[in-house]
Design an enzyme around this catalytic site. Structure first.
Site, PDB file in Angstrom:
ATOM      1  N   SER A 145     -24.925  -3.203   4.281  1.00  0.00           N
ATOM      2  CA  SER A 145     -23.631  -3.518   3.664  1.00  0.00           C
ATOM      3  C   SER A 145     -23.613  -2.973   2.248  1.00  0.00           C
ATOM      4  CB  SER A 145     -23.432  -5.038   3.638  1.00  0.00           C
ATOM      5  OG  SER A 145     -22.327  -5.397   2.837  1.00  0.00           O
ATOM      6  N   TYR A 158     -25.917 -13.941   1.991  1.00  0.00           N
ATOM      7  CA  TYR A 158     -25.687 -12.689   2.705  1.00  0.00           C
ATOM      8  C   TYR A 158     -26.137 -11.494   1.858  1.00  0.00           C
ATOM      9  CZ  TYR A 158     -23.206  -9.016   5.257  1.00  0.00           C
ATOM     10  OH  TYR A 158     -22.881  -7.872   5.954  1.00  0.00           O
TER      11      TYR A 158
END
Length: 274
Positions: A145, A158
């Protein structure tokens, strides 16, 4: 030497929906034999049945949670039984997330996210390295990501998992270069998928402020291209690139921007803002 899908053997985790499903189908359409791993038995078996009906590559479903050692062992034994122990591509795609302030979360949210997003793919990679060493121009593709490059508020767990994946990928790439194995890091921004339907310890009304939306198919297309070219890293979407490169050029200013975005309503009132 480019990676070629035809007659290759691949493992894709998180293959029942989103990026994983799109990439699995694309690999199969190009003649790759894919071992598709997912937790949802009905979903993965339903669509892989149709995916194997054409004359291109086949798709073999493996149902289970990759955080379980026995599921990882099943993946390895499937490679050994069906493909002589050879693996040309491993796509670590399965992932989960959570939205909310760190101080308001339980320790379990961090542990679950780290387990799925980091520890499980690391251990899967570990046991499949001998098979990858037998492959041709082998590639380990880690779907990460942009938040593994620049952390943002309300997604601390995350971000931590993706920073860990980023650092591990860079180190592993150097270690495996002599074996001819490439490590490709793909860093999308927000993707329109079912990922947001299974957030951990997240208020249903919680919203995610994102930096550019792409469809799963578009991300899968870019990932396939990066794998084929055996690239080291790709950052996707204009919003994602803006976040990453702006942070590199002006980190202090980026910190200020994110501090304002993360401020609670009460904090804004105290500072005189409305």
């Amino acid at each position: 030497m480019p990676w070629k899908a035809k007659d290759s053997v691949a493992v894709v985790t998180g293959a029942s929906s989103g990026i994983g499903k799109c990439l699995t189908q694309q690999l199969a359409d190009h003649g790759c034999h894919v071992i598709a791993v997912a937790r949802r038995a009905d979903r993965i078996k339903q669509w892989t049945a149709s995916a194997t009906s054409h004359d291109f590559g086949g798709v073999t479903p493996v149902v289970g949670d990759i955080t379980a050692a026995e599921v990882r062992s099943t993946i390895r034994s499937t490679i050994e039984t069906a493909h002589g122990g050879r693996l040309d591509l491993l796509v670590n795609n399965a992932g989960i997330g959570g939205i909310g302030r760190f101080a308001e979360a339980t320790p379990d949210r961090l542990r679950q996210i780290m387990e799925v997003n980091f520890f499980a793919p690391v251990e899967l990679t570990r046991i499949l390295l001998p098979s990858l060493q037998r492959g041709s121009a082998s590639v380990i593709c880690n779907i990460s990501s942009v938040l593994g490059h620049r952390a943002v508020p309300n997604k601390s767990e995350y971000c931590a998992s993706k920073f860990a994946m980023h650092g591990w990928s860079d180190s592993l790439r150097a270690e495996l270069a002599a074996d001819g194995i490439q490590v490709t890091l793909v860093s999308p921004s927000t993707t329109k998928s079912e990922f947001f339907d299974s957030l951990i310890e997240t208020d249903p009304d919680q919203q995610s402020r994102s930096w550019g939306h792409w469809s799963p198919q578009r991300v899968a297309n870019k990932a396939f291209d990066a794998i084929s070219k055996r690239r080291s890293e790709v950052i996707l979407s204009l919003g994602g690139k803006t976040l990453v490169y702006f942070d590199r050029l002006a980190p202090a200013l980026m910190n200020k921007v994110l501090e304002q975005r993360s401020a609670k309503p009460t904090d804004l009132t105290k500072s005189g803002d409305r």
